[in-house]
Design an enzyme around this catalytic site. Structure first.
Site, PDB file in Angstrom:
ATOM      1  N   ASP A 197     -27.523 -53.742 -12.484  1.00 33.17           N
ATOM      2  CA  ASP A 197     -28.020 -53.789 -13.906  1.00 33.17           C
ATOM      3  C   ASP A 197     -29.003 -55.031 -13.889  1.00 33.17           C
ATOM      4  O   ASP A 197     -30.349 -55.035 -14.072  1.00 33.17           O
ATOM      5  CB  ASP A 197     -26.778 -53.992 -14.666  1.00 33.17           C
ATOM      6  CG  ASP A 197     -26.826 -53.900 -16.264  1.00 33.17           C
ATOM      7  OD1 ASP A 197     -28.092 -53.836 -16.860  1.00 33.17           O
ATOM      8  OD2 ASP A 197     -25.977 -54.161 -17.008  1.00 33.17           O
TER       9      ASP A 197
ATOM     10  N   LYS B  91     -30.793 -49.546 -12.879  1.00 37.18           N
ATOM     11  CA  LYS B  91     -31.212 -49.683 -14.207  1.00 37.18           C
ATOM     12  C   LYS B  91     -32.423 -50.949 -14.256  1.00 37.18           C
ATOM     13  O   LYS B  91     -32.282 -51.931 -14.541  1.00 37.18           O
ATOM     14  CB  LYS B  91     -30.116 -50.303 -15.181  1.00 37.18           C
ATOM     15  CG  LYS B  91     -29.143 -49.253 -15.706  1.00 37.18           C
ATOM     16  CD  LYS B  91     -28.223 -49.990 -16.817  1.00 37.18           C
ATOM     17  CE  LYS B  91     -27.105 -49.275 -17.178  1.00 37.18           C
ATOM     18  NZ  LYS B  91     -26.222 -50.054 -17.790  1.00 37.18           N
TER      19      LYS B  91
END
Ligand code: IMP
Length: 187
Positions: free
Chosen positions: A107, A137
């Site tokens: 992330d 991501k």
């Protein structure tokens, strides 16, 4: 008597798509570590990577060991605060072993980068340190992390299932879903 909030979930990646990609990652990892006499240790980051790791090891046709580490970052369930605690260390030495860190989702990059996972594994004389993530991501990246193997690149959505949770729920889903937080149902 169930007081857990229910969330509307939208399937993002099906169980079939996950199985196919995990198989491909298995082939990739076999090719990356071709010398079967060189030890390979897969290190799953608890708890989110446990389901992925369980499938991934069975997709890799070469000798290997696996272990787990646990790290915890303070902050809200849907935000990574940047502060990391080590809760469980490896059981055995990594000296001379190829180590592949297995994460559920990359992330902001802080868990992998600042936890002891990469730098400390190198300091402990691992033969090599690689990273394999199921989901990436990239839009949220604050710290660059070299990732050798990545399953899927996704948009900035909060996802659950296949080991990943929201408030410890939904880890047992066989697929990956995005959570729609606005539409909470009453108990
Ligand atoms: P980061 O790369 O340091 O920001 O942290 C990644 C970790 O945050 C993952 O290993 C998950 O435990 C958690 N995380 C980040 N995004 C999500 C998500 O969409 N669903 C579930 N957990 C997430």
């Amino acid at each position: 008597m169930n007081s857990l909030p229910l969330h509307k979930l939208e399937v993002m990646i099906t169980a079939e798509e996950i199985a196919k990609r995990v198989g491909e990652l298995g082939r990739e990892i076999e090719e990356a570590y071709p010398h079967h006499d060189e030890p390979l240790l897969l290190v799953g980051v608890l708890k989110g990577a446990a389901v992925f790791l369980a499938d991934l090891i069975r997709a890799i046709n070469r000798p290997l060991e696996y272990d787990f580490v646990a790290v915890s970052s303070y902050g809200k369930a849907t935000q990574t605060s940047g502060e990391v605690r080590i809760l469980k260390d490896l059981d055995a030495s990594v000296q001379g072993k190829h180590v592949l860190v297995v994460e559920d989702i990359l992330d902001t990059g802080l868990t992998l980068r600042f936890s002891y996972l990469i730098e400390s594994l190198k300091a402990r004389h691992a033969k090599s340190v690689g990273v394999c993530v199921l989901l990436d991501k990239p839009s949220r990246r604050r710290v660059q992390v070299p990732v050798q193997h990545s399953g899927f690149t996704i948009e900035d959505r909060y996802v659950v299932g296949y080991g990943m949770d929201y408030a410890e729920q939904y880890r047992n889903l066989g697929y990956i879903a995005q959570v729609e937080f606005e539409k909470e149902y009453p108990d």
